[in-house]
Scaffold this motif. Sequence first.
Motif, short mmCIF file in Angstrom:
data_model
loop_
_atom_site.label_atom_id
_atom_site.label_comp_id
_atom_site.label_asym_id
_atom_site.label_seq_id
_atom_site.Cartn_x
_atom_site.Cartn_y
_atom_site.Cartn_z
N GLY A 3 6.09 136.55 0.38
CA GLY A 3 5.32 137.67 -0.12
C GLY A 3 6.16 138.90 -0.31
N ALA A 4 5.56 139.88 -1.01
CA ALA A 4 6.31 141.09 -1.33
C ALA A 4 6.42 142.02 -0.16
N GLY A 5 5.54 141.88 0.82
CA GLY A 5 5.59 142.84 1.92
C GLY A 5 6.27 142.34 3.16
N VAL A 6 6.89 141.18 3.12
CA VAL A 6 7.52 140.61 4.31
C VAL A 6 9.02 140.62 4.14
N ARG A 7 9.73 141.19 5.09
CA ARG A 7 11.21 141.20 5.07
C ARG A 7 11.70 139.96 5.79
N SER A 8 12.16 138.99 5.02
CA SER A 8 12.52 137.70 5.61
C SER A 8 13.94 137.27 5.29
N TYR A 9 14.78 138.19 4.78
CA TYR A 9 16.14 137.84 4.42
C TYR A 9 17.11 138.85 5.01
#
Length: 457
Positions: free
Chosen positions: A348-354
């Motif tokens: 998703g656009a609101g999750v910082r996963s990288y």
Amino acid sequence: MSATGARESTGARGAPGGPWWWARRRSAVLDVLLAVASTLECVAEGVPFAHGAGLPEPVGMLLGLVAGPVLLVRRRWPVVVVLTSIAVMPAELGALLGIVGLYTLAASDVPRRITGLLAGMSVLGTLVTTYLSLRQDVVSQEDFNPPVWVVPAMSVAVGLVMTAPPVLWGLYVGARRRLVESLRERADGLERELSLLADRAEERAEWARNEERTRIAREMHDVVAHRVSLMVVHAAALQAVALKDPEKASRNAALVGDMGRQALTELREMLGVLRTAEGAATVRGAAGPDAPERLVAVADRAARRAEPEAVSADVEGEGPSLAELGDLVGQSRAAGMVVELSVEGAGGAGVRSYAAGLEQTVYRVVQEALTNVHKHAPGARARVRLAHRADEVAVQVENGPSERGATDAGLPSGGNGLVGMRERVTALGGVFVSGPTEAGGFRVSAVVPVGVAGAGG
């Protein structure tokens, strides 16, 4: 190499060259003095030899004149000197010639088997000559009857004394000379290697400086160019509605003022970091190791400022993330651009996963692409696509043709935007593609592998 090549090469380093085969003038002077002394000795010993052999004195003196000067060539042809000394041994001539010749032979680069052979011949010649001479003296004295072993023992002793010391000393001097030459060559080699290392270090330093300049220029371009481009767009809108809609013109004017203040603040922070790095370089000879990182942190902080109130909410050292793409798109919408943002895949656009580097790179690509739309296709519709895949993140920014019939908004362009995007993406092992579309617009695409940038939030 000649017999005394090592000596010549050694001497040639520290003193001016001498005549002919001598490496130094003092070597030539020494050999001339030795040759004169050897000639005088041989001439003096040639007189009793002529009397004993029943020859005229001039013949013995002539033999001495021929044998003695051979020492002049001892550095060039030591074998000739030793052979000459062996040849005149039956005449009991050339003691100095033999000693100096054996020393020079042992100290030269002549193969050791030849040195051993000639030294053995010299010992044997001295032994036989001494034995015959002593035997004749004993026979000529009727009242002197020494034991049988005395004459052979004295002959062996004389042969060894006349041969062993010069040979051993010559071997020592030759080995020492070769060791010094080897150390000197090694030192020269190390000096050359150090010079090469210094040159390579200078090249690496210059390369690092260029890389940092490029990095700083890219950061400043990404932050300031985007902000100033929006200012120009809002100023154009302000000019268009100034008389028709004063209230909207007032809002646009306030927005332009806020963006101008933000741009000045960002420039001031960046220049402050650069001045700090420059001062540190003056003191230490190189820029501080944390100066580029500080500059990037300032640039990242500045890029995330959408409103003046957001300044206090910035966190030191954090960069823009994929979660902030919505705010970035909102800024362009506020400037009058029609932008569509779509997110596909997990995350998703609101999750910082990288990793931060990957998210900052994707953010910068979208930011610069939207800036280019403001510059070169005013009024054009744009679409931002973000795709989260299993092992990569893909982003695409595409715009159509300008609806105002213009191809350029009059904004200056240095041609560094696409170059900076490509450098950022390829630095993470990704692929960057850009070019015009069939509909008359422009498309920017980037794919960044997750494994290179590192995962984890």
